[in-house]
Design an enzyme around this catalytic site. Structure first.
Site, PDB file in Angstrom:
ATOM      1  CB  SER A  90      13.086  -4.727   2.224  1.00 56.70           C
ATOM      2  OG  SER A  90      12.692  -6.021   1.789  1.00 56.70           O
ATOM      3  CG  HIS A  94       3.118 -13.190   4.157  1.00 56.92           C
ATOM      4  ND1 HIS A  94       3.339 -13.875   2.977  1.00 56.92           N
ATOM      5  CD2 HIS A  94       4.349 -12.950   4.683  1.00 56.92           C
ATOM      6  CE1 HIS A  94       4.639 -14.045   2.800  1.00 56.92           C
ATOM      7  NE2 HIS A  94       5.278 -13.490   3.824  1.00 56.92           N
ATOM      8  CG  HIS A 104       9.422  -8.796  -2.347  1.00 58.61           C
ATOM      9  ND1 HIS A 104      10.119  -8.617  -3.538  1.00 58.61           N
ATOM     10  CD2 HIS A 104      10.314  -8.535  -1.362  1.00 58.61           C
ATOM     11  CE1 HIS A 104      11.365  -8.291  -3.266  1.00 58.61           C
ATOM     12  NE2 HIS A 104      11.508  -8.230  -1.961  1.00 58.61           N
ATOM     13  CG  ASN A 106      14.761  -4.205  -1.945  1.00 59.57           C
ATOM     14  OD1 ASN A 106      15.647  -4.026  -2.789  1.00 59.57           O
ATOM     15  ND2 ASN A 106      14.969  -4.043  -0.657  1.00 59.57           N
ATOM     16  NE  ARG A 108      19.015  -4.398  -4.362  1.00 59.13           N
ATOM     17  CZ  ARG A 108      18.035  -4.991  -5.010  1.00 59.13           C
ATOM     18  NH1 ARG A 108      16.787  -4.869  -4.595  1.00 59.13           N
ATOM     19  NH2 ARG A 108      18.273  -5.724  -6.090  1.00 59.13           N
ATOM     20  CG  HIS A 144       2.502  -7.484 -14.851  1.00 57.70           C
ATOM     21  ND1 HIS A 144       3.837  -7.675 -15.150  1.00 57.70           N
ATOM     22  CD2 HIS A 144       2.166  -8.496 -14.015  1.00 57.70           C
ATOM     23  CE1 HIS A 144       4.288  -8.752 -14.524  1.00 57.70           C
ATOM     24  NE2 HIS A 144       3.294  -9.267 -13.835  1.00 57.70           N
ATOM     25  CG  HIS A 174      14.295 -25.953  -5.213  1.00 61.51           C
ATOM     26  ND1 HIS A 174      14.428 -24.585  -5.139  1.00 61.51           N
ATOM     27  CD2 HIS A 174      13.367 -26.278  -4.281  1.00 61.51           C
ATOM     28  CE1 HIS A 174      13.626 -24.105  -4.208  1.00 61.51           C
ATOM     29  NE2 HIS A 174      12.959 -25.122  -3.672  1.00 61.51           N
TER      30      HIS A 174
END
Length: 302
Positions: A90, A94, A104, A106, A108, A144, A174
């Site tokens: 992972s 920044h 970011h 990851n 796994r 992309h 939210h």
């Protein structure tokens, strides 16, 4: 060699190649390495870079943990008393310059076993995604395009499916907006009538191998651009949204916290300086407002 051993060897080598490339790009800071053990079984190798010329903070971590699956995760996976093994890499970076996007990634692998030690489930997951503070459309298109090429090497249907899943997953419900401009997200890639677990392994490692090609050219194009304090301020406000997603919605953070993972490694994804401004809205027609417009309605880039 078993899948889990082969994949762990792969992420060890991938961590080495990614951290070496990032140190070269930064030109100042070096990764600090921590080796750690988990009481219940397993451990990891955390590498963190801070206060660099290019990267303000970042981490490229690998881990392999195992043992009884905690009750809370049994409920989540809807299984009984089983054991598990999980390993992965992972990373979060920044940058200092607000014109360089946060990234970011990851990759796994997960196994579950019954009490006789027989595998009852196994799958791969992962992805990579970009979070800009100022939108350069050519950067989004490049990121992309690399993601699409990594997918097309295995199946042309993968990119549109996993791009859509990425837009859906990295969504701050939210706030009604995306965390960034997406990339790829996939999970529960299991053996089926069309593909073996080894086929999925080849796909996931192919995506992992594409990361540096997807991100480093963007860093090189933007790291020397001039910026003002107002740009840093906006960067810190948007970093707040990044923190909100990771602490409220992210399944990987939840899994780490509920399996007694190493807290410093789990939370290394958080940026060093953040602002939360009350009811903040960018000026209409500004570059900041242009970014928000895209985050409210994800676009096709490749």
């Amino acid at each position: 060699m078993e899948v889990k051993e082969r994949f762990y060897n792969y992420i060890e080598e991938l961590q080495d190649s990614i951290t070496a490339a990032l140190e070269k790009e930064d030109g100042k800071a070096r990764f600090r390495e921590d080796l750690w053990q988990r009481d219940e079984g397993g451990g990891g190798r955390t590498r963190v870079i801070e206060n660099g010329r290019v990267f303000e903070k970042g981490g490229v971590n690998i881990s392999a943990v195992h043992g009884p699956l905690p009750k809370s995760m049994q409920q989540y996976f809807k299984v009984g008393d089983v054991d598990f093994f999980a390993c992965g890499l992972s990373l979060v970076l920044h940058p200092v310059n607000p014109m360089v996007p946060t990234v970011h990634a990851n990759w796994r692998y997960f196994e579950m076993y019954d009490k006789a030690g027989i595998i009852v489930d196994q799958w791969f997951g992962g992805g990579q995604d970009l979070t800009p503070y100022y939108l350069f459309e050519e950067d989004a298109a490049h990121f992309h395009a690399v993601c699409r090429a990594a997918c097309d090497a295995h199946d042309p249907a993968f990119y549109p499916e996993y791009k859509k899943k990425c837009d859906s997953y990295f969504w701050n419900h939210h706030r009604g907006e995306a965390r960034g401009i997406g990339g790829l997200f996939f999970d529960y890639l299991k053996s089926n009538s069309d593909r073996s677990i080894e086929d999925w392994e080849a796909f996931v490692t192919g995506v992992g191998n594409s990361f540096l090609q997807a991100y480093i050219p963007i860093v090189q194009n933007r790291k020397e651009l001039a910026y003002e304090p107002m740009h840093r301020e906006w960067q810190e406000i948007r970093r707040g949204r990044y923190v909100e997603f990771n602490l409220v919605h992210d399944k990987g953070t939840l899994f780490g916290l509920k399996t007694n993972g190493r807290i410093e490694s789990i939370l290394m994804s958080l940026p060093p300086t953040v602002q939360w401004r009350y009811d903040h809205h960018p000026t209409e027609g500004s570059p900041e407002a242009a970014l928000i417009k895209v985050l409210k309605s994800p676009r096709e880039w490749a």
